[in-house]
Design a protein around this motif. Structure first.
Motif, mmCIF file in Angstrom:
data_model
loop_
_atom_site.group_PDB
_atom_site.id
_atom_site.type_symbol
_atom_site.label_atom_id
_atom_site.label_comp_id
_atom_site.label_asym_id
_atom_site.label_seq_id
_atom_site.Cartn_x
_atom_site.Cartn_y
_atom_site.Cartn_z
ATOM 1 N N SER A 33 -14.561 -39.043 -13.365
ATOM 2 C CA SER A 33 -13.622 -38.354 -14.243
ATOM 3 C C SER A 33 -13.691 -39.003 -15.617
ATOM 4 C CB SER A 33 -12.200 -38.457 -13.702
ATOM 5 O OG SER A 33 -12.110 -37.795 -12.466
ATOM 6 N N THR A 86 -11.979 -39.079 -19.553
ATOM 7 C CA THR A 86 -10.969 -38.733 -20.543
ATOM 8 C C THR A 86 -11.531 -39.173 -21.885
ATOM 9 O OG1 THR A 86 -9.212 -39.148 -18.948
ATOM 10 C CG2 THR A 86 -8.577 -39.075 -21.260
ATOM 11 N N ASN A 92 -10.463 -32.677 -17.930
ATOM 12 C CA ASN A 92 -9.345 -31.746 -17.787
ATOM 13 C C ASN A 92 -9.698 -30.359 -18.314
ATOM 14 O OD1 ASN A 92 -9.413 -32.828 -20.447
ATOM 15 N ND2 ASN A 92 -7.314 -32.166 -20.786
#
Length: 166
Positions: A29, A31, A49
């Motif tokens: 993941s 960010t 996201n």
């Protein structure tokens, strides 16, 4: 990474992955923004996201900030999934999405992201996005109330000198 893949994180960015299961599930993941050099092996996925990038090649950049999702392929191929759309990028191609739609598809000449060379490049970018990037890179706050932040800018900004950047 455990498989000798390399990740370079831009300012204000982070990744998360499960080290103990990495060989069977190369999934992480992200960010923010990162540049990847992926070692050969099983499927490699970067989740943000805003969308997902599946590696079909080896070198690419992914940026997911607010409602803007940019992916650039520097070597090999990557599959980009964004809001029910799927696009395959090959070496030298870049795509950007903002507010749920594709806003830019272009060809690039660079061999790696400019930010890894202490520069940031912009192509018809809103001044508000540029000011946010300067704030992030230099850890400052800019009062832009009296500036037309919808102006567009194309060019490069150095990351090693705030006076020149401004």
């Amino acid at each position: 990474l455990p498989d000798n893949s390399e990740v370079v994180l831009n300012a204000g960015s982070e990744i998360e992955y499960k080290k103990w299961f990495w060989d069977n599930n190369r999934n992480l993941s992200l960010t923010g923004e990162a540049y990847f050099k992926v070692a050969k092996g099983k499927k490699f996925e970067v989740n943000t996201n805003l969308g997902k990038v599946t590696v079909l090649g080896t070198q690419f950049d992914v940026k997911a900030r607010k409602n803007r999702f940019d992916v650039t392929c520097f070597e090999g191929r990557v599959k980009v999934n964004y809001n029910q759309q799927e696009i395959i990028l090959t070496k030298g191609q870049s795509v950007a999405f903002e507010n749920d739609s594709k806003i830019l598809f272009k060809t690039i000449q660079e061999t790696k992201p400019l930010w890894t060379k202490n520069e940031i490049g912009f192509d018809n970018e809103n001044l508000s996005n540029i000011l946010e990037e300067i704030e992030r890179q230099f850890n400052v706050t800019i009062d832009a109330k009296k500036i037309n932040s919808e102006q567009l800018f194309t060019g490069k900004i150095p990351l090693d000198n705030i006076d020149v950047a401004l």
